[in-house]
Scaffold this active site. Structure first.
Site, short mmCIF file in Angstrom:
data_model
loop_
_atom_site.label_atom_id
_atom_site.label_comp_id
_atom_site.label_asym_id
_atom_site.label_seq_id
_atom_site.Cartn_x
_atom_site.Cartn_y
_atom_site.Cartn_z
N SER A 198 -22.52 -114.10 -78.35
CA SER A 198 -23.02 -112.71 -77.93
C SER A 198 -22.09 -111.57 -78.36
O SER A 198 -22.33 -111.27 -79.68
CB SER A 198 -22.80 -112.71 -76.20
OG SER A 198 -23.38 -111.52 -75.70
N ASP A 202 -33.79 -116.88 -75.14
CA ASP A 202 -32.72 -115.90 -74.83
C ASP A 202 -33.41 -114.36 -74.46
O ASP A 202 -34.34 -113.92 -75.14
CB ASP A 202 -31.85 -115.54 -76.07
CG ASP A 202 -30.59 -114.72 -75.63
OD1 ASP A 202 -30.94 -113.79 -75.13
OD2 ASP A 202 -29.63 -114.93 -76.58
N HIS A 227 -29.58 -117.49 -73.51
CA HIS A 227 -28.37 -116.79 -73.63
C HIS A 227 -27.05 -117.44 -73.23
O HIS A 227 -27.20 -117.88 -72.04
CB HIS A 227 -28.20 -115.24 -73.30
CG HIS A 227 -27.37 -114.36 -74.00
ND1 HIS A 227 -27.24 -114.06 -75.48
CD2 HIS A 227 -26.21 -113.86 -73.48
CE1 HIS A 227 -26.55 -113.07 -75.54
NE2 HIS A 227 -25.77 -113.18 -74.47
#
Length: 426
Positions: free
Chosen positions: A251, A348, A381
């Site tokens: 991330s 995601d 994610h």
């Protein structure tokens, strides 16, 4: 009891639908949708057991005595089918990695699998694996009141496997946590990977950096460059090779890992230690942001959202777009970039997968080094925070890939997709 069965069945159905088709448009739904689908997808086996047990017990104790219970049972069975579908998608991780030319078959006899116990009880990833020693809270930068720390993951001396070097020093790996540049800590992320790498003879460094809003870009990156300078000087004290360091992160950590790899030796990012070599030998960014200026998968450029504009960069995107370009890894694409292995989940919802695809395409157009890309079908994610089946296979693949790069380094060969990969996936 019938209404209890109805409620359980509907919850199971909603969780399954959200995992398969998470909301992407309305911000009020995106965040809660992400968290519920994240937990559902990566904890699917545990959820499946709970769903089946809950439906079975409620049905056995009178849940089917009225029509709401039958509706709940049908909804729950459909939800279970959806949960099974997420498990099936996760089981295709190995196929995805092989299709990406990840060398899973390198040293097959010497590569221990990720422990099954961690897949059953994910909390075990918080405990160092057998044969791993963790040295916590090592200070790597201290200036005035600023004290930045890291944790070291390395093989225990008494349990060290034969070094995969021609001496005693081991390859090093830098792990950068995520959290939107505003939250996160070295104790929370990258643990499955660092433990597995240490078992395989690597020395991992889980590094903290200053967070926004207190920190203003590029202070986050400067802190990580300071770590590399520290690593050059102190790596050998922890059994690591000062000349061999790779970087990974997820991330915001994926963005920073890409920046570290692509902005090597840029004087503006290492003031006062411009002469230190801050290059790395390989980069493995997970689900990162790579371009703050071009909108791409978002309705507006990522740099124009409040998080980046007001808390991280603290400039007006409209008036100073060049400041956001300077924070974008795509602005530093270079022919001599290190090898990249980019990983992203197809589901995601926080950083849509087209962001990774366009970065990989642009990097491949410029870089002479190999750029591998693995798109995890059904992955959300931050999927690797939990030691799920998908995480275990990805961790094994990353270790095999980086070990291949290290082997080429020892042989004095330029980085390339290892010869063994072609033999194993051809």
């Amino acid at each position: 009891m019938s209404y209890a069965l109805l409620a359980v069945g509907l919850v199971s159905l909603v969780l399954a639908l959200n995992a398969l088709w998470p909301p992407r448009r309305f911000m009020a739904l995106v965040i809660p949708g992400f968290f519920s689908s994240w937990l559902t997808i990566e904890m699917a086996p545990q959820l499946l057991v709970l769903e089946a047990a809950g439906l079975g017990l409620l049905a056995a104790y009178g849940g089917l005595d009225a029509w709401p219970g039958w509706i709940g049972l049908i909804a729950g069975l459909v939800g279970i089918a959806g949960t099974v579908a997420t498990i099936v998608a996760s089981r295709r991780t190995v196929v995805t990695l092989r299709d990406s030319d990840v060398p899973l078959d390198l040293d097959p006899e010497g590569a221990p699998r990720y422990p099954f116990s961690h897949l059953v009880v994910p909390q075990l990833c918080l405990i160092p694996r057998r044969g791993v020693q963790v040295v916590r809270n090592v200070v790597f930068r201290e200036e005035g009141r600023l004290r930045l720390k890291l944790d070291v993951y390395r093989p225990k001396t008494e349990r060290m496997t034969e070094p995969k070097t021609d001496g005693t020093l081991r390859p090093g790996l830098m792990q950068i946590h995520g959290g939107g540049w505003v939250i996160g800590d070295k104790r929370e992320q990258g643990l499955p990977l660092l433990n597995h790498m240490a078992v395989q003879g690597w020395v991992g460094f889980n590094v903290n950096y200053r967070l926004s809003p207190r920190a203003t870009w590029p202070e986050h990156l400067l802190d990580l460059k300071h770590f590399i300078a520290w690593y050059r000087e102190h790596a050998a004290e922890y059994g690591a090779d000062p000349d061999f360091l790779c970087v990974t992160g997820g991330s915001a950590g994926g963005h920073l890992a890409a920046m570290v790899a692509l902005s090597a030796n840029e004087p503006e990012f290492q003031p006062g230690f411009e002469d230190v070599d801050t290059s790395v030998r390989g980069a493995v960014p997970f689900y990162g942001v790579y371009d703050f200026v071009e909108a791409g998968p978002w309705p507006i450029p990522f740099g124009a959202n409040a998080l980046v504009e007001r808390m991280m960069v603290k400039r007006s995107f409209k008036d100073e777009p060049e400041a956001f370009a300077a924070a974008s890894p795509v602005s530093y694409l270079r022919q001599d970039a290190p090898p990249f292995f980019v990983i992203h989940g197809s589901k995601d919802t926080l950083i849509p997968v087209p962001e990774a695809r366009r970065f990989v395409k642009k990097l491949r157009d410029v870089s002479d080094a190999p750029v591998l890309y693995a798109e995890m079908k059904g992955g959300q994610h931050a999927f690797d925070v939990f030691p799920s089946y998908r995480t275990a296979r990805v961790v094994e693949g990353v270790e095999r890939y980086l070990t291949g790069l290290h082997r080429q380094y020892l042989q004095g060969r330029p980085p390339s997709v290892p010869d063994e990969v072609s033999d194993s996936v051809g």
